[in-house]
Every structure is written in structure tokens, then in C-alpha cells.
Design a protein around this motif. Structure first.
Motif, mmCIF file in Angstrom:
data_model
loop_
_atom_site.group_PDB
_atom_site.id
_atom_site.type_symbol
_atom_site.label_atom_id
_atom_site.label_comp_id
_atom_site.label_asym_id
_atom_site.label_seq_id
_atom_site.Cartn_x
_atom_site.Cartn_y
_atom_site.Cartn_z
ATOM 1 N N ILE A 69 0.954 -1.195 0.161
ATOM 2 C CA ILE A 69 -0.036 0.021 -0.175
ATOM 3 C C ILE A 69 0.957 1.148 -0.158
ATOM 4 O O ILE A 69 1.697 1.455 1.155
ATOM 5 N N ILE A 80 -4.030 7.157 0.720
ATOM 6 C CA ILE A 80 -3.420 6.015 0.074
ATOM 7 C C ILE A 80 -3.423 6.393 -1.634
ATOM 8 O O ILE A 80 -4.199 6.969 -2.048
ATOM 9 N N ARG A 105 -1.835 0.770 -4.797
ATOM 10 C CA ARG A 105 -1.932 -0.572 -4.001
ATOM 11 C C ARG A 105 -1.652 -1.536 -5.226
ATOM 12 O O ARG A 105 -1.917 -1.625 -6.400
#
Length: 99
Positions: free
Chosen positions: A84, A93, A96
Motif C-alpha cells: 500500500i 492511499i 496498491r
């Protein structure tokens, strides 16, 4: 012959390990300096945001990239590795990979 290979592998490991430890220490120092200067959020704050989203995956630890001000958090779920990527400035974020 197998003993020679084992001895050679051990020698390589002994030579490479200090360099890897120095790199890890440098990475930690850069992350600490960036946190103290307010450029990035504390790692614990970022982990508190990300870990609950990982649904039981085992957390293996972070890597900090000072060039992009990102943390890469590494997880294992079964035999799968999951990375991540988190913007250390915002805590969001940004990527990924893995399952």
C-alpha cells in the motif's frame, strides 16, 4: 561441493548485511527528519489510517521514500504480498499492488 556453496553464500551475506543495515538506518533518519520538520505525517498516524482497512492481513512494516515523500506499507495475506503506497504528506492511499 555443497559446503563450498554454503560457505560462499554465508560470505556474501556477511558482506551485504552491513550495507543493507546502513540503507535502512539512512531511510529511518530521513523519515524522522521529514516528520520533525512537518513535511510528512508521523508513521503511526498513517498506520492508524491504513491498518484497519487491511482486513486481517499481517502487517510486515514500512519503507519510506524521501524522494517522493511516500510510505510503502507491506502486508501478507496467506501467500500473497500486498503493498500500500501512502502519500506521507497527506496520509492518503495513492496506490496498491498485490492481492
Amino acid at each position: 561441493m555443497p559446503m563450498l556453496r554454503i560457505a560462499a553464500a554465508a560470505l556474501v551475506a556477511m558482506l551485504v548485511a552491513p550495507a543493507l543495515q546502513a540503507d535502512q538506518r539512512r531511510e529511518q533518519d530521513q523519515a524522522l527528519a521529514a516528520t520533525r520538520s512537518g513535511q510528512v505525517k508521523p508513521l503511526r498516524e498513517i498506520e492508524a489510517r491504513v491498518l484497519p482497512r487491511m482486513g486481517g492481513a499481517d502487517y510486515l512494516g514500512p519503507e519510506f521514500d524521501p524522494a517522493s515523500s511516500t510510505y510503502r506499507l507491506k502486508f501478507m495475506r496467506g501467500a500473497s504480498v500486498i503493498w500500500i503506497d501512502v502519500d506521507a504528506r497527506t496520509g492518503q492511499i495513492v496506490g496498491r499492488s498485490g492481492n
